[in-house]
Scaffold this motif. Structure first.
Motif, PDB file in Angstrom:
ATOM      1  N   ALA A 103      77.190  58.679  23.667  1.00 50.87           N
ATOM      2  CA  ALA A 103      77.632  57.633  23.743  1.00 50.87           C
ATOM      3  C   ALA A 103      77.396  56.183  23.571  1.00 50.87           C
ATOM      4  O   ALA A 103      78.138  55.714  22.852  1.00 50.87           O
ATOM      5  CB  ALA A 103      79.673  57.781  24.342  1.00 50.87           C
ATOM      6  N   ALA A 122      78.614  52.752  30.600  1.00 47.83           N
ATOM      7  CA  ALA A 122      78.342  54.113  32.126  1.00 47.83           C
ATOM      8  C   ALA A 122      79.052  54.997  31.110  1.00 47.83           C
ATOM      9  O   ALA A 122      79.769  56.228  33.055  1.00 47.83           O
ATOM     10  CB  ALA A 122      78.945  54.083  32.985  1.00 47.83           C
ATOM     11  N   MET A 173      79.245  57.234  37.709  1.00 47.55           N
ATOM     12  CA  MET A 173      78.380  56.093  38.175  1.00 47.55           C
ATOM     13  C   MET A 173      79.142  54.952  37.307  1.00 47.55           C
ATOM     14  O   MET A 173      79.251  53.510  38.265  1.00 47.55           O
ATOM     15  CB  MET A 173      77.436  56.147  36.586  1.00 47.55           C
ATOM     16  CG  MET A 173      76.017  56.773  37.276  1.00 47.55           C
ATOM     17  SD  MET A 173      76.023  56.214  38.443  1.00 47.55           S
ATOM     18  CE  MET A 173      75.132  54.759  38.914  1.00 47.55           C
ATOM     19  N   ALA A 181      87.979  51.280  30.876  1.00 51.10           N
ATOM     20  CA  ALA A 181      87.719  51.569  29.591  1.00 51.10           C
ATOM     21  C   ALA A 181      87.431  53.035  30.016  1.00 51.10           C
ATOM     22  O   ALA A 181      86.110  52.872  30.100  1.00 51.10           O
ATOM     23  CB  ALA A 181      87.737  51.227  28.511  1.00 51.10           C
ATOM     24  N   GLY A 216      83.859  53.713  30.341  1.00 52.68           N
ATOM     25  CA  GLY A 216      83.163  55.582  30.767  1.00 52.68           C
ATOM     26  C   GLY A 216      83.548  55.783  32.726  1.00 52.68           C
ATOM     27  O   GLY A 216      82.499  55.022  33.576  1.00 52.68           O
TER      28      GLY A 216
HETATM   29  N1  NAD Z   1      71.154  55.573  37.566  1.00 60.45           N
HETATM   30  C1  NAD Z   1      71.081  56.980  38.086  1.00 60.45           C
HETATM   31  O1  NAD Z   1      70.923  57.299  39.150  1.00 60.45           O
HETATM   32  C2  NAD Z   1      72.349  57.398  37.639  1.00 60.45           C
HETATM   33  C3  NAD Z   1      72.912  58.806  38.054  1.00 60.45           C
HETATM   34  C4  NAD Z   1      73.838  59.731  37.347  1.00 60.45           C
HETATM   35  C5  NAD Z   1      74.173  59.562  36.596  1.00 60.45           C
HETATM   36  N2  NAD Z   1      73.809  58.003  35.585  1.00 60.45           N
HETATM   37  C6  NAD Z   1      73.555  57.926  33.942  1.00 60.45           C
HETATM   38  O2  NAD Z   1      74.652  57.275  34.060  1.00 60.45           O
HETATM   39  C7  NAD Z   1      75.775  57.307  32.789  1.00 60.45           C
HETATM   40  C8  NAD Z   1      77.171  58.528  32.974  1.00 60.45           C
HETATM   41  O3  NAD Z   1      76.823  59.194  34.090  1.00 60.45           O
HETATM   42  P1  NAD Z   1      78.401  60.183  34.494  1.00 60.45           P
HETATM   43  O4  NAD Z   1      77.365  60.774  36.078  1.00 60.45           O
HETATM   44  O5  NAD Z   1      78.586  58.973  35.603  1.00 60.45           O
HETATM   45  O6  NAD Z   1      79.014  60.603  33.396  1.00 60.45           O
HETATM   46  P2  NAD Z   1      80.994  61.477  33.382  1.00 60.45           P
HETATM   47  O7  NAD Z   1      80.194  62.685  32.809  1.00 60.45           O
HETATM   48  O8  NAD Z   1      81.162  61.770  35.158  1.00 60.45           O
HETATM   49  O9  NAD Z   1      81.298  60.285  33.357  1.00 60.45           O
HETATM   50  C9  NAD Z   1      81.514  59.532  31.416  1.00 60.45           C
HETATM   51  C10 NAD Z   1      82.381  58.815  31.962  1.00 60.45           C
HETATM   52  O10 NAD Z   1      82.520  58.278  30.627  1.00 60.45           O
HETATM   53  C11 NAD Z   1      83.371  58.900  29.277  1.00 60.45           C
HETATM   54  N3  NAD Z   1      83.084  58.082  28.096  1.00 60.45           N
HETATM   55  C12 NAD Z   1      83.079  59.129  27.126  1.00 60.45           C
HETATM   56  N4  NAD Z   1      82.255  58.716  25.776  1.00 60.45           N
HETATM   57  C13 NAD Z   1      83.296  57.793  25.900  1.00 60.45           C
HETATM   58  C14 NAD Z   1      83.240  56.405  25.041  1.00 60.45           C
HETATM   59  N5  NAD Z   1      82.839  56.509  24.020  1.00 60.45           N
HETATM   60  N6  NAD Z   1      84.245  56.183  25.240  1.00 60.45           N
HETATM   61  C15 NAD Z   1      84.626  55.474  26.735  1.00 60.45           C
HETATM   62  N7  NAD Z   1      84.642  56.287  27.197  1.00 60.45           N
HETATM   63  C16 NAD Z   1      83.399  57.525  27.778  1.00 60.45           C
HETATM   64  C17 NAD Z   1      83.795  59.973  29.598  1.00 60.45           C
HETATM   65  O11 NAD Z   1      84.975  60.017  29.394  1.00 60.45           O
HETATM   66  C18 NAD Z   1      83.832  60.142  31.015  1.00 60.45           C
HETATM   67  O12 NAD Z   1      84.647  59.268  31.938  1.00 60.45           O
HETATM   68  C19 NAD Z   1      74.951  58.347  31.854  1.00 60.45           C
HETATM   69  O13 NAD Z   1      74.328  57.882  30.692  1.00 60.45           O
HETATM   70  C20 NAD Z   1      73.841  59.087  33.291  1.00 60.45           C
HETATM   71  O14 NAD Z   1      72.190  59.408  33.006  1.00 60.45           O
HETATM   72  C21 NAD Z   1      72.952  57.224  36.227  1.00 60.45           C
END
Ligand code: NAD
Length: 371
Positions: free
Chosen positions: A87, A82, A22, A42, A18
């Motif tokens: 997913a 992440a 994050m 990945a 991911g």
């Molecule tokens: N701790 C915090 O303060 C905080 C802040 C923001 C987000 N988050 C969490 O982090 C996670 C990601 O958030 P984000 O904002 O980075 O999301 P995002 O949408 O920016 O990125 C997610 C990525 O995952 C990829 N992805 C989706 N399914 C996949 C799979 N099966 N295999 C491989 N890659 C896959 C997508 O293509 C995308 O690039 C979420 O669970 C969110 O709740 C936490």
């Protein structure tokens, strides 16, 4: 519960799956950690993985679309998940079944039912699955907890969360953006502060007339907690002026005094005695990475083991149900319905057998042995 430890020479080899905002933050945090090495990224979208890899400055970093395949190719010790919440279940299950420990972003999964399946998968494989609930890692929060412990019985833990961010994107369109995307942090922090799990919740959700969100961006929830304390969350995501910190502004009211914490600086207490010293837990995801690597090296018990984390997501589901049904919701009802759903949808026979052997969901989550 103990998981196998890893005693390899050199830092732990980690793959991030991911590569969104994050995932890129995790890559930077791993690079800054003494006992971790980023060996691959990945993502389903090759361009996202390539962009994240370029940002690391590591030449020739291994890339792929599947975390398990990439971990095998690079000889990784563990996976950091992440990806988006939808997913989490699929990606983490595949890694655990491949014998890889996982550090996953919050929420544990898209539903409590999926969270239960992941707890059972971790038990079945014996691998550690830890959820990074990053806002637990803040020295002042630990100080506030320590000070509260000296003040006798707790009456109420209350948090105000008032901010006015214009995110654009999915949060502007989703149902319950505040409860689903943000409040899990404060719900989880309340469990940490009180060392107690929730019993029931009454919640109202609403959308102020001027809100730029489609779904309800404000909510007030009152939880009854084990031991009798109440936890009150009062928040809005479209509240300009005198905004609180991202952690929220806390009042911890107990028998012999009160602790105040603005979510950023040192907590204050009345009576104003010296706050006991606490070990620094590290800050945000750097703190959870440190706890994860320590657990893998030494077998120490991390705060975020999946079993201990599922209840924070149960608080979110119970709050949204209470708001939509206009009644108080018992957490046990959410757990029982989720358990039935998890049994009905589980595809892995061994994981299903683990869940069927649980004496009760609460006992399983508190990791009590059957009587
Ligand atoms: N701790 C915090 O303060 C905080 C802040 C923001 C987000 N988050 C969490 O982090 C996670 C990601 O958030 P984000 O904002 O980075 O999301 P995002 O949408 O920016 O990125 C997610 C990525 O995952 C990829 N992805 C989706 N399914 C996949 C799979 N099966 N295999 C491989 N890659 C896959 C997508 O293509 C995308 O690039 C979420 O669970 C969110 O709740 C936490």
């Amino acid at each position: 519960m103990t998981s196998p430890t890893i005693d390899t020479e050199g830092p732990l080899r980690l793959v991030v799956v991911g590569a969104g905002g994050m995932g890129r933050a995790w890559a930077r945090t791993i690079q800054a950690h003494d006992d971790a090495e980023l060996v691959g990224i990945a993502d389903l979208a090759p361009a996202a993985a390539e962009a994240a890899a370029a940002e690391t400055g590591i030449r020739g970093l291994a890339l792929g679309s599947d975390a398990v395949e990439l971990a095998r190719r690079t000889g990784a010790d563990a996976v950091v998940n992440a990806t988006i919440p939808e997913a989490h279940h699929q990606v983490t299950t595949a890694a655990l079944l491949a014998g890889l420990p996982v550090l996953g972003e919050k929420p544990v999964a898209a539903s409590v039912a999926e969270g239960l399946s992941l707890a059972a998968a971790a038990e079945h494989t014996g691998q550690l699955f830890m959820v990074s609930q990053s806002r637990r890692y803040h020295r002042s929060l630990h100080q506030a907890k320590r000070r509260l412990e000296t003040l006798g019985a707790v009456g109420v833990v209350a948090v105000d969360f008032f901010k006015a961010p214009h995110f654009g994107g999915f949060r502007d369109e989703m149902a319950s953006p505040l409860l689903l995307d943000m409040a899990i942090h404060q719900f989880d922090m309340a469990r940490f502060l009180l060392d107690a799990d929730p019993v029931s919740v009454s919640c109202e959700e609403y959308n102020p007339a001027w809100s730029w969100y489609t779904g309800d961006a404000a909510a007030t929830a009152v939880f009854a907690m084990e031991g009798g304390a109440r936890f009150v969350f009062n928040g809005s995501w479209c509240s300009p002026g005198f905004e609180t910190s991202w952690n929220g502004s806390w009042r911890l009211s107990a028998e012999r005094g009160t602790v105040l914490w603005d979510g950023e600086g040192e907590p204050g207490a009345d009576p104003d005695e010296a706050v006991p010293t606490v070990d620094d837990p590290g800050r945000e995801i750097a703190g959870s990475l440190r706890e994860f690597t320590a657990a893998l090296r030494h077998g120490s018990e991390p705060m975020g083991r999946v079993h201990a984390n599922v209840m924070s997501l149960a608080m979110v589901e119970a709050a949204t149900q209470s708001a939509s049904q206009g009644r108080r919701v018992a957490i046990d009802d959410v757990l029982e319905r989720s358990y039935d759903a998890a049994l009905a949808t589980e595809r892995n026979a061994e994981v299903l057998a683990v869940m069927k052997a649980w004496p009760s969901v609460r006992d399983a989550l508190s990791q009590k042995e059957p009587q």
